[in-house]
Write a protein that holds these residues in place. Structure first.
Motif, PDB file in Angstrom:
ATOM      1  N   ILE A   1      -7.562  -2.816   4.780  1.00  0.00           N
ATOM      2  CA  ILE A   1      -6.675  -3.986   4.690  1.00  0.00           C
ATOM      3  C   ILE A   1      -7.347  -5.136   3.933  1.00  0.00           C
ATOM      4  O   ILE A   1      -8.516  -5.438   4.174  1.00  0.00           O
ATOM      5  CB  ILE A   1      -6.249  -4.452   6.112  1.00  0.00           C
ATOM      6  N   ASN A   2      -6.617  -5.701   2.968  1.00  0.00           N
ATOM      7  CA  ASN A   2      -7.114  -6.890   2.262  1.00  0.00           C
ATOM      8  C   ASN A   2      -5.913  -7.770   1.923  1.00  0.00           C
ATOM      9  O   ASN A   2      -4.797  -7.475   2.354  1.00  0.00           O
ATOM     10  CB  ASN A   2      -7.899  -6.484   1.000  1.00  0.00           C
ATOM     11  N   GLU A   3      -6.124  -8.797   1.100  1.00  0.00           N
ATOM     12  CA  GLU A   3      -5.019  -9.728   0.847  1.00  0.00           C
ATOM     13  C   GLU A   3      -3.881  -9.107   0.033  1.00  0.00           C
ATOM     14  O   GLU A   3      -2.781  -9.651  -0.029  1.00  0.00           O
ATOM     15  CB  GLU A   3      -5.531 -11.031   0.198  1.00  0.00           C
ATOM     16  N   ASN A   4      -4.141  -7.945  -0.606  1.00  0.00           N
ATOM     17  CA  ASN A   4      -3.075  -7.283  -1.364  1.00  0.00           C
ATOM     18  C   ASN A   4      -2.267  -6.292  -0.533  1.00  0.00           C
ATOM     19  O   ASN A   4      -1.289  -5.719  -1.024  1.00  0.00           O
ATOM     20  CB  ASN A   4      -3.667  -6.521  -2.557  1.00  0.00           C
ATOM     21  N   THR A   5      -2.699  -6.055   0.685  1.00  0.00           N
ATOM     22  CA  THR A   5      -1.995  -5.066   1.508  1.00  0.00           C
ATOM     23  C   THR A   5      -0.613  -5.583   1.881  1.00  0.00           C
ATOM     24  O   THR A   5      -0.475  -6.669   2.443  1.00  0.00           O
ATOM     25  CB  THR A   5      -2.790  -4.763   2.796  1.00  0.00           C
TER      26      THR A   5
ATOM     27  N   GLU B   1      -8.016  -0.322   9.163  1.00  0.00           N
ATOM     28  CA  GLU B   1      -8.454  -1.715   9.224  1.00  0.00           C
ATOM     29  C   GLU B   1      -9.393  -2.053   8.070  1.00  0.00           C
ATOM     30  O   GLU B   1      -9.267  -3.114   7.455  1.00  0.00           O
ATOM     31  CB  GLU B   1      -9.127  -2.010  10.576  1.00  0.00           C
ATOM     32  N   ASP B   2     -10.293  -1.117   7.750  1.00  0.00           N
ATOM     33  CA  ASP B   2     -11.237  -1.368   6.658  1.00  0.00           C
ATOM     34  C   ASP B   2     -10.536  -1.509   5.310  1.00  0.00           C
ATOM     35  O   ASP B   2     -11.055  -2.154   4.400  1.00  0.00           O
ATOM     36  CB  ASP B   2     -12.266  -0.222   6.562  1.00  0.00           C
TER      37      ASP B   2
ATOM     38  N   TYR C   1      -2.735  -8.461  11.412  1.00  0.00           N
ATOM     39  CA  TYR C   1      -2.862  -8.930  10.034  1.00  0.00           C
ATOM     40  C   TYR C   1      -1.531  -9.364   9.426  1.00  0.00           C
ATOM     41  O   TYR C   1      -1.448  -9.639   8.228  1.00  0.00           O
ATOM     42  CB  TYR C   1      -3.507  -7.836   9.163  1.00  0.00           C
TER      43      TYR C   1
END
Ligand SMILES: *Cc1c(COP(=O)(O)O)cnc(C)c1O
Length: 483
Positions: A224-228, A221-222, A260
């Motif tokens: 994960i960002n918009e590029n994942t 979870e940590d 997400y």
């Protein structure tokens, strides 16, 4: 005698036959029936050249005793002809007890599908033709229904092998973005297949999370960002992290994916359709399990525990598989018609699980009972024994022969901790080294591949076909007779 005494190199060279002379020998005429003329002629030249060099290398004393007959040259030429006409890929006998033996051809196809395979190979087919519409069709359509039926998947795509499947999945879903994988799952599978390298090749960035032995939900979870673009699970098919370890379950990965809106993909390695724990083996996750737990895309090999031809099978959500079909890579990774024929016919056996376990050699060999293997061992033992006893020259005195328990493996990087208890015919030599014995059997016509350990030559009977027992007995006899 007096003639050989007067030998010198010049007289020996004069005795070398001409190519035509040898070609006119009767034995060579017979060779023409099975080997093309050009090959034989080349071999005759080579044989003559061999003896010319031999004469050059003789020292004075050898020159006097050297005798050269046309028969020697003929025999050498026949040997060379056979050798150059022999195929490089040949049958071997797998006596290692390793069922999915990567070096020995992995999975073996079922005898019952040979007509389908040969028909596809030797006749025109509807490979890319829709018979009903009379129009162009798709080669991928042939496998779709069958695999959907067996796995319950929405859609299917089959490519050259599982390495190709993983590459295609990542290149389609994660290119230009990030794919998150647990550090404990950065597998290297034989040869040069490593998850990080495939990731790089696909144009996506690998984000490793967790530690080798432990990865938590929060680690994913940590990261994960918009590029994942993808959450990836790799089945650690060829090793186990045991002891203080923890990984995130498929259900939890699904939950994260939903939260997400990121696809969850799994490289299952060796795909199985049958729950093997029913047959006394350790439970190995099945393709259906992964799909049921909500994985979007699962990929696996056709020729590991599935028991089919080499292939990479991708199953899962239609919307992702549609994208893969449009990826240019798919064309480069496409499967051949023989693969399609062999895979479809193998998969059809799975419609009846009992039949699959009985008729697919990989499953059959994995699910033998101890009684069945012991029975095989006894047969092999008595065939070797009686062959040696009936041979001239007290051959049975020269070996110690017995049946012992032994341990084999699944192989193919599958189920690494699973030990397959088995029975072997075990041989100890008395007048030749075990390594020589092993080498002679390996180089023999039957090419017997077995292991030597604890000063014993071990023929694990799990992976030997009964139809090969007589060949093994014969080769052992030959070796003893030659020595
Ligand atoms: C074997 C394996 C592969 C490669 O599959 P091939 O069919 O040999 O290309 C990829 N991933 C895992 C986890 C494997 O076990």
């Amino acid at each position: 005698m007096s003639e050989t005494k007067t030998n010198n190199k010049r007289s020996l060279f004069a005795k070398l036959p001409s190519v035509d002379e040898i070609l006119n020998e009767n034995e060579i005429e017979e060779v023409f029936a099975r080997i093309p003329r050009n090959t034989v002629v080349d071999s005759v030249r080579e044989a003559i050249e061999y003896y010319r060099k031999k004469i050059i290398s003789l020292d004075e004393r050898d020159v006097e005793n050297f005798e050269l007959s046309n028969e020697d040259v003929v025999n050498r030429a026949i040997f060379l002809s056979d050798k150059s006409f022999e195929l490089s890929l040949k049958k071997v006998i797998n006596a290692t007890g390793i069922v999915v033996h990567t070096n020995l051809g992995r999975s073996l196809l079922s005898e019952s599908i040979k007509d389908e395979l040969w028909d596809a190979a030797s006749r025109y087919s509807n490979l890319e033709y829709d018979i009903e519409k009379g129009a162009r069709g798709s080669r991928y359509s042939h496998l779709t229904d069958m695999i959907k039926k067996i796995t319950g998947a929405e859609d299917v795509l089959v490519v050259n092998n599982n390495a190709a499947a993983v590459l295609l999945v990542l290149s389609t879903l994660a290119k230009g973005g990030e794919a998150i994988v647990s550090r404990g799952e950065l597998v290297e599978v034989g040869g040069a297949f490593r998850i990080p390298s495939i990731m790089a090749l696909s144009g996506s960035t690998l984000i490793e999370v967790g530690a080798t032995n432990k990865t938590h939900y929060s680690d994913y979870e940590d990261a994960i960002n918009e590029n994942t673009k993808v959450l990836m699970k790799v089945h650690t098919s060829n090793y186990r992290i045991v002891g203080f370890s923890e990984s995130v379950s498929l259900e939890e990965m699904r939950e994260l994916g939903d939260k997400y809106d990121i696809p969850v993909v799994e490289d299952l390695g060796s795909g199985v359709f049958v729950d093997l724990s029913k047959y006394g083996m350790t439970y190995e996750p099945t393709v259906n399990d992964s799909l049921k737990k909500g994985v979007d895309i699962v990929s696996f090999s056709g020729d590991k525990m599935l028991g089919g031809p080499q292939a990479g099978i991708i199953v899962g959500k239609k919307k992702y598989i549609e994208k893969m079909k449009k990826n240019q890579l798919t064309r480069a990774l496409r499967v051949d018609k023989m693969t399609i024929a062999a895979l479809e016919a193998t998969l059809r056996l799975y419609l009846d699980e009992e039949r699959a376990v009985k008729e697919i050699p990989t499953l059959r060999m994995l699910t033998y009972t101890m009684d069945e293997i012991e029975e095989k061992a006894k047969k092999l033992y008595s065939q070797i024994k009686s062959r040696l006893e009936n041979s001239d020259g007290g051959l049975s005195e020269r070996l110690e022969l017995c049946i012992e328990r032994c341990v084999g493996q699944v192989g193919g990087g599958s189920m690494p901790t699973e030990e397959l208890d088995s029975f072997a015919v075990v041989i100890k030599t008395k007048d030749m080294s075990l390594n020589k014995f092993e080498e002679a059997l390996r180089l023999s016509k039957s090419h017997i591949i077995a292991r030597v350990y604890d000063e014993k030559y071990v023929l694990d009977c799990r992976t030997i076909f009964e139809s090969q027992f007589e060949d093994i007995a014969k080769e052992i006899e030959n070796i003893l007779l030659e020595k």
